[in-house]
Design an enzyme around this catalytic site. Structure first.
Site, PDB file in Angstrom:
ATOM      1  N   GLY A 106       0.786  -1.220   0.000  1.00 13.18           N
ATOM      2  CA  GLY A 106       0.000   0.000   0.000  1.00 13.18           C
ATOM      3  C   GLY A 106       0.819   1.270   0.000  1.00 13.18           C
ATOM      4  O   GLY A 106       0.256   2.366  -0.001  1.00 13.18           O
ATOM      5  N   HIS A 110      -0.838  -7.962  -9.051  1.00 13.08           N
ATOM      6  CA  HIS A 110       0.303  -8.548  -8.356  1.00 13.08           C
ATOM      7  C   HIS A 110       0.757  -9.829  -9.045  1.00 13.08           C
ATOM      8  O   HIS A 110      -0.060 -10.719  -9.301  1.00 13.08           O
ATOM      9  CB  HIS A 110      -0.061  -8.830  -6.902  1.00 13.08           C
ATOM     10  CG  HIS A 110      -0.409  -7.591  -6.139  1.00 13.08           C
ATOM     11  ND1 HIS A 110      -1.702  -7.150  -5.990  1.00 13.08           N
ATOM     12  CD2 HIS A 110       0.385  -6.684  -5.504  1.00 13.08           C
ATOM     13  CE1 HIS A 110      -1.701  -6.029  -5.286  1.00 13.08           C
ATOM     14  NE2 HIS A 110      -0.448  -5.731  -4.980  1.00 13.08           N
ATOM     15  N   ASN A 164       1.527   3.164  -6.911  1.00 13.27           N
ATOM     16  CA  ASN A 164       0.277   3.513  -6.236  1.00 13.27           C
ATOM     17  C   ASN A 164      -0.113   4.960  -6.494  1.00 13.27           C
ATOM     18  O   ASN A 164      -1.298   5.279  -6.609  1.00 13.27           O
ATOM     19  CB  ASN A 164       0.388   3.256  -4.730  1.00 13.27           C
ATOM     20  CG  ASN A 164       0.245   1.786  -4.394  1.00 13.27           C
ATOM     21  OD1 ASN A 164      -0.491   1.061  -5.038  1.00 13.27           O
ATOM     22  ND2 ASN A 164       0.975   1.337  -3.388  1.00 13.27           N
TER      23      ASN A 164
END
Length: 242
Positions: free
Chosen positions: A102, A216, A130
């Site tokens: 994150g 991912h 991100n």
């Protein structure tokens, strides 16, 4: 050009930071059930490291869930695979995985001083994905990445910085997508860093090499990522060893 397939953030959960306990002076690791609960180093059990601190040079991987190995076993994440390659060649390096699921560049900027309490030989910076997927201002992304590299230079003046380039889908518009892609090369050139042009080359956008979230990598995907990184990193390590 290959892109990540969704605007979903690179990690749906945030979990513990992976650092060598003895090497970096950290406390206990987070015990949540995701791949960020990796061993304290990519290549050695914590107890061994604590009992006999390694004299090897440190390669620090600093990134988000891609580095942390979200959704795969710690030993299957690309930093651990790099560690295996290093061990097989008998090179005098150890890998430390400081990936945090994150993480944005702002988060990376906030913790870099703490992470860099001990010197490193090679610093692999994998952040920004991100930011791009969330459409954050690229001026801030650029400033944060620069601040991270400035801290590394200050803490470990002789360290080689390797910057991992990233790409995003065109959802944010062509101009944003292009500027995002190009900022990594601009920063690498400005800071005389070694550039990995696209970390997910051959993996991004390939369904069978990614988990169901489309973001991912699977273990097979991480093997390809490791080969991509190794193609850039090995000459750096060979040069340092001379």
């Amino acid at each position: 050009m290959k892109f990540l397939r969704t605007r979903q953030t690179l990690a749906s959960v945030t979990s513990g930071l992976i650092l060598g306990v003895a090497v970096w002076g950290c406390g206990s690791s987070d015990k949540k059930d995701d791949a960020t609960t990796a061993p304290t180093t990519a290549n050695a059990p914590a107890a061994t490291t604590a009992a006999a601190p390694s004299a090897k040079r440190v390669i620090l991987f600093y990134g988000n869930s891609l580095t942390a190995g979200y959704g795969v076993e710690p030993s299957q994440a690309f930093p651990a695979l790099i560690g295996q390659k290093i061990d097989s060649l008998g090179l005098n390096y150890q890998v430390v995985n400081a990936g945090l699921s994150g993480e944005t560049t702002a988060g990376g900027k906030s913790r870099i001083g703490w992470v860099m309490r001990q010197p490193v030989s090679v610093f692999v910076l994998e952040l920004g994905g991100n930011d791009g997927l969330r459409g954050l201002p690229l001026s801030s992304t650029r400033q944060n990445l620069q601040a991270i590299m400035d801290t590394v230079r200050r803490k470990s003046p002789d360290a080689t910085i390797v910057l991992a380039g990233m790409q995003i889908p065109p959802n944010m518009g062509a101009d944003y997508t292009r500027e995002f892609r190009d900022l990594f090369k601009e920063l690498a050139d400005k800071n005389k860093a070694v550039l990995i042009p696209f970390l997910l080359e051959g993996v991004g956008g390939v369904p069978k090499l990614n988990q169901p979230d489309g973001i991912h990598p699977t273990p097979a995907g991480h093997k390809i990522v490791a080969n991509t990184v190794w193609g850039i990193l090995e000459p750096v390590l060979r040069k340092e060893a001379q």
